[in-house]
Design an enzyme around this catalytic site. Structure first.
Site, PDB file in Angstrom:
ATOM      1  N   GLN A 290       0.835  -1.140   0.045  1.00  0.00           N
ATOM      2  CA  GLN A 290      -0.012  -0.013  -0.048  1.00  0.00           C
ATOM      3  C   GLN A 290       0.837   1.134   0.187  1.00  0.00           C
ATOM      4  OE1 GLN A 290      -3.130   0.566  -0.175  1.00  0.00           O
ATOM      5  NE2 GLN A 290      -3.717  -1.766  -0.210  1.00  0.00           N
ATOM      6  N   TYR A 323      -5.112 -13.289  -2.949  1.00  0.00           N
ATOM      7  CA  TYR A 323      -4.435 -12.227  -3.520  1.00  0.00           C
ATOM      8  C   TYR A 323      -3.564 -11.544  -2.479  1.00  0.00           C
ATOM      9  CZ  TYR A 323      -8.085 -12.862  -7.132  1.00  0.00           C
ATOM     10  OH  TYR A 323      -9.048 -13.553  -8.033  1.00  0.00           O
ATOM     11  N   GLU A 347      -1.028 -16.074  -3.565  1.00  0.00           N
ATOM     12  CA  GLU A 347      -0.660 -15.176  -4.404  1.00  0.00           C
ATOM     13  C   GLU A 347      -0.220 -15.521  -5.543  1.00  0.00           C
ATOM     14  OE1 GLU A 347       0.642 -11.928  -5.991  1.00  0.00           O
ATOM     15  OE2 GLU A 347      -0.606 -11.619  -4.347  1.00  0.00           O
ATOM     16  N   ASP A 390      -8.461  -9.452  -1.512  1.00  0.00           N
ATOM     17  CA  ASP A 390      -7.957  -8.112  -1.869  1.00  0.00           C
ATOM     18  C   ASP A 390      -7.629  -8.023  -3.396  1.00  0.00           C
ATOM     19  OD1 ASP A 390      -6.778  -5.609  -2.171  1.00  0.00           O
ATOM     20  OD2 ASP A 390      -5.186  -5.944  -0.507  1.00  0.00           O
ATOM     21  N   CYS A 417      -9.396  -1.555  -4.364  1.00  0.00           N
ATOM     22  CA  CYS A 417      -9.124   0.086  -4.770  1.00  0.00           C
ATOM     23  C   CYS A 417      -9.948   0.495  -5.861  1.00  0.00           C
ATOM     24  CB  CYS A 417      -7.628   0.002  -5.008  1.00  0.00           C
ATOM     25  SG  CYS A 417      -7.222  -1.004  -6.427  1.00  0.00           S
TER      26      CYS A 417
END
Length: 461
Positions: A290, A323, A347, A390, A417
């Site tokens: 982030q 993720y 991931e 995510d 996002c």
């Protein structure tokens, strides 16, 4: 390394009418950092305006057969009471076009008060949920009025100095720069007001960067060693070493392959050490983290509040972090479930998955899997108490949503996002008999149109 935003701006066919100017009334805000206006029946997406203003615009993308045109505000004739002087000359549309070039991207809301920015972002989220998911009523935790601020105490309420990661381009003359929105034009810059002092202290604009195509910077909020990635554009190893030598000795420098995202050590480390929510995280090269210094804490807090509050996360629970990146949420989930529970961390990126293994090697309840989420869920079917989701900007998509529902968790915490892909996925969950049971919106990208959401999804009834 710069978050989920693209570092490769798409050049646009400007069209026959590009450069023409006329006066418009600015309409409502829309997803993507612009407002909607109309001229002779044609929709024009206008950047750098505020709803209700009367402005003069310059067309930037205006093909004769295009369904809509794009434009920048070059003069404000009747200003909104929420308009302020832009804090960054390079991103100020009127000043930039007055100097004969477009403004840099990345601070397209810098002419608006922070309070109005946060209301506009809420309007966008509400509109996307209504249009794509059919949700226009109240949702627990979401007032619908404004997204929440983050890090106000640290920045003094200015919305500046929050980026711990930044991406730059390089002009043909070797100067540090940034792309204009939807353009190949690079504007030289001498400072990045949204970035932390540690990023600006590198003084990259004083270095001759000829032969470099892109520069990525990570300066962890904990003050640990920064990393500069140089993406070469046909330069030699000797030239790369010469550029690295111009940077401070306490800065790591590596070469970044733009195609594979692989990194090669030039000096120091090829990774940075991040600190968040009581854990240390190694993040290699261009791996995701982030970009707002306060984002990890804000997002982890919202996720755990939703899951703990509903009784979905407790010692012995079986959960998954999908993720997962370098393991930001995984580490906190492992703490919550204890050694009697289990956490599956998935991931797709090889480098980030390697980081997660290093970051979580001391947690025996964590199982790390590298690969596409849909493949791993097929190969390792199990019943989950809760999932954390995510995904990248494109969202999870219908097939992944169906797989998640088939795994029969009691709840899913969804971190997003992008309000459009999020609302679309919420619609898919609703089609599968689930509902939006909680929602929070965060302003983790002040002075831009971006926002972050954290949602709780549960089976209906």
């Amino acid at each position: 390394m710069t978050g989920k935003t693209s570092t490769h701006p798409a050049p646009a066919d400007s069209g026959a009418h590009a450069g023409e100017e006329f006066i418009l009334e600015v309409g409502p805000v829309a997803h993507g950092g612009h407002c909607v206006a109309r001229h002779q029946g044609r929709v024009i997406f206008v950047r750098h305006g505020i709803p209700g203003e009367k402005v003069r615009v310059r067309l930037t993308d205006a093909g004769e057969k295009a369904k809509f045109w794009r434009a920048d505000v070059v003069e404000v004739l009747e200003a909104s009471p929420d308009r302020v002087e832009h804090f960054w000359r390079a991103a100020d549309s009127g000043r930039a076009w007055g100097a004969g070039h477009p403004p840099v991207g990345g601070a397209e809301f810098g002419h608006i008060t922070l309070a109005r920015q946060r209301r506009l972002k809420a309007e966008v989220l509400n509109e996307q949920l209504q249009r794509l998911a059919g949700i226009d009523g109240p949702v627990a935790g979401w007032s619908g009025d404004a997204v929440e601020a983050a890090g106000e105490a640290a920045d003094g309420g200015t919305g500046l100095g929050w980026r711990t990661r930044a991406s730059f381009s390089v002009t043909t003359g070797g100067k540090l720069g940034m792309h204009a929105h939807r353009s190949t034009h690079i504007v030289p810059v001498r400072g990045m007001p949204l970035a932390t002092d540690a990023v600006n202290a590198l003084n990259l604009w004083d270095i001759d960067l000829q032969g470099i195509e892109r520069v990525e910077v990570a300066a962890p909020a904990n003050g640990s060693r920064p990393l500069v990635l140089l993406a070469p554009g046909g330069t030699t190893p000797k030239r790369l070493s010469r550029i690295a030598a111009q940077l401070p000795d306490d800065v790591s420098v590596a070469a970044l392959d733009p195609e594979t995202e692989e990194v090669q050590q030039l000096r120091g480390r090829t990774w940075v050490q991040e600190t968040a929510v009581g854990h240390e995280y190694r993040v290699t090269g261009a791996g995701f983290w982030q970009i707002h210094r306060d984002a990890p804490g804000a997002l982890v807090g919202a996720v755990t509040e939703f899951l703990h509050g509903g009784g979905f996360l407790e010692p012995g629970s079986v959960v998954a972090d999908l993720y997962a990146g370098a393991g930001l949420f995984t580490a906190v989930l492992a703490d919550a479930v204890g050694e009697t529970g289990s956490v599956l961390s998935v991931e797709g990126a090889t480098g980030s998955s390697r980081d997660a293994r290093k970051n979580l090697h001391a947690a025996p309840q964590v199982e790390i899997e590298q690969g596409r989420v849909e493949r791993v869920l097929r190969q390792k079917p199990r019943n989950f108490d809760a999932l954390v989701l995510d995904p990248p900007r494109a969202g999870a998509g219908k097939d992944v949503v169906r797989q998640l529902v088939a795994a029969a968790p009691r709840a899913i915490a969804y971190v997003s996002c992008d309000p459009a892909s999020f609302a679309r996925d919420v619609g898919y969950f609703q089609q599968e008999g689930w509902e939006l049971a909680g929602l929070r919106g965060f302003d983790l990208y002040p002075h831009t149109h971006h926002l972050e959401t954290v949602a709780l999804l549960t089976p209906r009834g």
